[in-house]
Design an enzyme around this catalytic site. Structure first.
Site, PDB file in Angstrom:
ATOM      1  N   ASP A  53     -15.578  -0.134  45.788  1.00  0.00           N
ATOM      2  CA  ASP A  53     -15.826   0.587  44.520  1.00  0.00           C
ATOM      3  C   ASP A  53     -15.365   1.956  44.346  1.00  0.00           C
ATOM      4  O   ASP A  53     -14.725   2.468  45.373  1.00  0.00           O
ATOM      5  CB  ASP A  53     -17.347   0.650  44.499  1.00  0.00           C
ATOM      6  CG  ASP A  53     -17.921  -0.894  44.057  1.00  0.00           C
ATOM      7  OD1 ASP A  53     -17.041  -1.457  43.638  1.00  0.00           O
ATOM      8  OD2 ASP A  53     -19.290  -1.083  44.232  1.00  0.00           O
ATOM      9  N   TYR A 112     -18.309  -0.286  58.473  1.00  0.00           N
ATOM     10  CA  TYR A 112     -18.313   0.533  57.542  1.00  0.00           C
ATOM     11  C   TYR A 112     -19.067   1.773  58.036  1.00  0.00           C
ATOM     12  O   TYR A 112     -20.102   1.612  58.827  1.00  0.00           O
ATOM     13  CB  TYR A 112     -18.942   0.046  56.410  1.00  0.00           C
ATOM     14  CG  TYR A 112     -18.481  -0.708  55.505  1.00  0.00           C
ATOM     15  CD1 TYR A 112     -17.767   0.044  54.464  1.00  0.00           C
ATOM     16  CD2 TYR A 112     -18.351  -2.368  55.538  1.00  0.00           C
ATOM     17  CE1 TYR A 112     -17.012  -0.893  53.457  1.00  0.00           C
ATOM     18  CE2 TYR A 112     -17.622  -3.016  54.717  1.00  0.00           C
ATOM     19  CZ  TYR A 112     -16.963  -2.378  53.549  1.00  0.00           C
ATOM     20  OH  TYR A 112     -16.078  -2.984  52.632  1.00  0.00           O
TER      21      TYR A 112
END
Lengths: 247, 247
Positions: A53, A112
């Protein structure tokens, strides 16, 4: 004969409107495709391992591209791309691979990192690179919550809807590592796959637990009754970093 | 009765045209003075320990300001200022001090850090925060050069002219610390005072030595014959960080 080039790409997410190509938007994918076009004269599609994003950073995103021309070596592409790309995106490594490799479909997992800045004041150089949480955090509670995510679960309660819902929401988190170094708290998730906004929704829940606003039992409940409704907390994009893609 | 407020300020130099107030320019000093005016209604002058050029960062700049009004506590000022200031500048600490304290005149020394990124590719998140040197550096040569700066010297050959030349160009460097952590090389200078662009000119010379383009003997020559002419190398502003001011 087309040759498949594999790229390891890093970018500063604050400078882009996400990874995914969009008309009239400044995205990482568009930026890379424009550079390929300028260098080789070919309109190519850059396939990423996954979308990120707007605001989300990458230290090791992976992508592949099929090139009809054969003009440059892998190192030649690396240098030519970095000479043309803005400093906010860099190709770290480049290699020609067989056509059996696919950046998204061959991925076995991803790692992540999420950064939380836990202090009354956010240092200027951390702006856009961490979630600033000014109220004190209970790290023991956060650690307790973290452990609940490890393993295979139905993560439907920790996924946002991106157009159409995911049909299979079972995922496996192999490990979660929490580190605290002064004000900087990092949480690293290693998993076989992640649903849309899954890391940010897990971190949102964890920080709410660490603030004393939610019990870790609530995390357990959402993993065992994934369709139940309840408040959801999305951690902001700027704290999230795609570290690497495992193949 | 005016009260003197001492501030420790951090800023992201890439977002400002330097410290020093200038008409129609976005400087850190102007930014702070506007915030004081908005909060207390007073036009004040913020006195910094020293100017920093456009692009130079600060982790611990020091400043003072005299306030006629007595409305807020030191902590109240800290919170009110940070609520109004852009995220690129933060007040880290605030305290009322006696009028014998002066941010610039009371300073006994300063510590500067310079960051060099020594690798073929500069990671996107390091852009604007380090000098990217793609060619390999000889760290032993750099270390040899570093030692020559320690002590009291006439640094005229390592100073840029800012309008009028400094009359006294003797300064003392107490210590220089070099650290290498993977691609990131940091050089920290602790000195009783620094001439205009002195750190950047010292680092420029050191990196030229480490690239094999200059001999450390040349540094020695410039410190002993400071008026001699010779090529000067200024390291870019974005690698420089004002760490703290000593009192």
């Amino acid at each position: 004969m087309a040759r498949r080039l594999k790229l390891i790409v890093a970018y500063d997410g604050s400078q882009f409107e996400g990874w995914q190509s969009q008309a009239h938007r400044n995205t990482v994918q568009d930026c890379l495709e424009r550079a390929f076009h300028k260098i080789g004269g070919e309109r190519v599609r850059v396939h990423g391992a996954g979308r990120t994003d707007a605001g989300v950073h990458a230290l090791g995103q992976c992508a592949h591209v099929d090139l009809a021309g054969n003009r440059l070596s892998a190192d030649g592409w690396l240098k030519a791309l970095n000479a043309l790309l803005p400093p906010a995106v860099r190709v770290l490594r480049c290699s020609f691979v067989s056509e059996s490799f696919h950046a998204r479909l061959s991925a076995k997992g991803k790692v992540y990192r999420y950064r939380v800045w836990s202090a009354p004041v956010l240092p200027p150089l951390e702006y856009g690179r961490a979630w600033h949480v000014a109220s004190p955090l209970n790290i023991a509670t956060l650690q307790a919550g973290v452990q609940l995510f490890v393993g295979t679960h139905d993560f439907a309660a920790f996924a946002a809807n991106r157009g159409q819902p995911d049909t299979n929401t079972r995922r496996t988190i192999n490990s979660v590592r929490v580190q605290r170094r002064e004000a900087c708290l990092t949480i690293e998730f290693d998993g076989d796959g992640f649903l849309y906004r899954m890391v940010r929704l897990m971190v949102g829940a964890l920080v709410h637990c660490a603030l004393g606003r939610m019990s870790p039992d609530e995390i357990h409940k959402r993993l065992t009754s994934p369709q139940a409704n309840g408040p959801r907390h999305v951690a902001p994009a700027e704290g999230l970093f795609l570290l690497r893609v495992r193949y």
